[in-house]
Design a protein around this motif. Sequence first.
Motif, mmCIF file in Angstrom:
data_model
loop_
_atom_site.group_PDB
_atom_site.id
_atom_site.type_symbol
_atom_site.label_atom_id
_atom_site.label_comp_id
_atom_site.label_asym_id
_atom_site.label_seq_id
_atom_site.Cartn_x
_atom_site.Cartn_y
_atom_site.Cartn_z
ATOM 1 N N THR A 24 -56.528 7.986 28.657
ATOM 2 C CA THR A 24 -57.719 8.039 27.806
ATOM 3 C C THR A 24 -58.169 6.634 27.433
ATOM 4 O O THR A 24 -59.354 6.293 27.494
ATOM 5 N N GLN A 25 -57.198 5.792 27.047
ATOM 6 C CA GLN A 25 -57.514 4.414 26.685
ATOM 7 C C GLN A 25 -57.960 3.606 27.903
ATOM 8 O O GLN A 25 -58.878 2.779 27.824
ATOM 9 N N GLY A 28 -61.496 4.622 28.639
ATOM 10 C CA GLY A 28 -62.388 4.107 27.603
ATOM 11 C C GLY A 28 -62.697 2.633 27.791
ATOM 12 O O GLY A 28 -63.851 2.203 27.642
ATOM 13 N N SER A 29 -61.681 1.855 28.118
ATOM 14 C CA SER A 29 -61.895 0.414 28.304
ATOM 15 C C SER A 29 -62.740 0.139 29.544
ATOM 16 O O SER A 29 -63.565 -0.786 29.557
ATOM 17 N N ARG A 31 -65.084 2.135 30.760
ATOM 18 C CA ARG A 31 -66.457 2.522 30.458
ATOM 19 C C ARG A 31 -67.149 1.528 29.526
ATOM 20 O O ARG A 31 -68.372 1.486 29.462
ATOM 21 N N ALA A 32 -66.369 0.735 28.830
ATOM 22 C CA ALA A 32 -66.942 -0.256 27.922
ATOM 23 C C ALA A 32 -67.219 -1.589 28.619
ATOM 24 O O ALA A 32 -67.810 -2.481 28.023
ATOM 25 N N HIS A 37 -68.098 -0.076 35.190
ATOM 26 C CA HIS A 37 -68.777 1.115 34.689
ATOM 27 C C HIS A 37 -70.145 1.288 35.326
ATOM 28 O O HIS A 37 -70.903 0.326 35.473
ATOM 29 N N GLY A 169 -69.669 6.440 33.785
ATOM 30 C CA GLY A 169 -69.811 6.471 32.337
ATOM 31 C C GLY A 169 -70.468 7.738 31.846
ATOM 32 O O GLY A 169 -71.360 8.285 32.488
ATOM 33 N N CYS A 177 -69.058 16.106 26.624
ATOM 34 C CA CYS A 177 -68.048 15.059 26.611
ATOM 35 C C CYS A 177 -67.426 14.910 25.236
ATOM 36 O O CYS A 177 -68.123 14.849 24.230
ATOM 37 N N ALA A 179 -64.918 12.771 22.441
ATOM 38 C CA ALA A 179 -64.966 11.396 21.990
ATOM 39 C C ALA A 179 -64.187 10.457 22.892
ATOM 40 O O ALA A 179 -64.505 9.277 23.005
ATOM 41 N N ASP A 180 -63.138 10.962 23.556
ATOM 42 C CA ASP A 180 -62.368 10.093 24.423
ATOM 43 C C ASP A 180 -62.982 9.923 25.801
ATOM 44 O O ASP A 180 -62.468 9.187 26.631
ATOM 45 N N GLY A 181 -64.102 10.618 26.053
ATOM 46 C CA GLY A 181 -64.799 10.460 27.309
ATOM 47 C C GLY A 181 -64.289 11.354 28.421
ATOM 48 O O GLY A 181 -64.859 11.393 29.490
#
Length: 226
Positions: A24-25, A28-29, A31-32, A37, A169, A177, A179-181
Amino acid sequence: MRHDEERPRTSEFLAGGTAPGHWTQVLGSMRANPFTHLSLDEVRAEAAHLLIVTPSPEVARACFGEMLDAFGDSVEIAAVDELVPKHVPAGTWVFLPHRQDGWTELEDASTKVRAASVKENSSREAGSKLVLMEYGINLWMWAEPPSSGGDPVCHAGELISWESAWALGAEAGCGTCSADGLGDAHSGDVPTEDSTTPEPSPPTASARPPIYFGLPPILRQRRWDG
């Protein structure tokens, strides 16, 4: 990193397995980061066609839920043994099963399909080439994340590393979706005490982290320019 002899081996899709939470992390990183992304709109603008090569519709849904929901029938799905590279339209983004995923029989089949696709690309003009990428199926059950120095693949003569990885993304306001994507891949309607049990809702997002290996031209150019 894990070498060939260290990765788990299986002959099936680990459908009941849950991807470890650290992905998940990782997702997330990615996609940021603009270098790892792409948005759905960017894929629409850049890909002439989308083709997912998969052993089954179940695998396609688990690994490409977001993409299938976003693009619908415009995404072509083909069995591994059905793909004929010379028949694939120019500019198609082809997603192949990862060659070091752990699913032994599928690895061998994907290796052959990729080799045939690379050979086909070598005979095409620059603007007509295929964009080849790979996706993990069972990979997430055992691969080491980049934060710990891990790399999912290391085999003779080739390294597919996190340097070539990217993520699709989630769009702003996406109702499917979480919150964790990752989305809620197994959720359905929860019956109340007075209600009848409804039919389960189909998955609306990928059950596996949708991370791809092999840069599409837009991301390669973005990294060069950056």
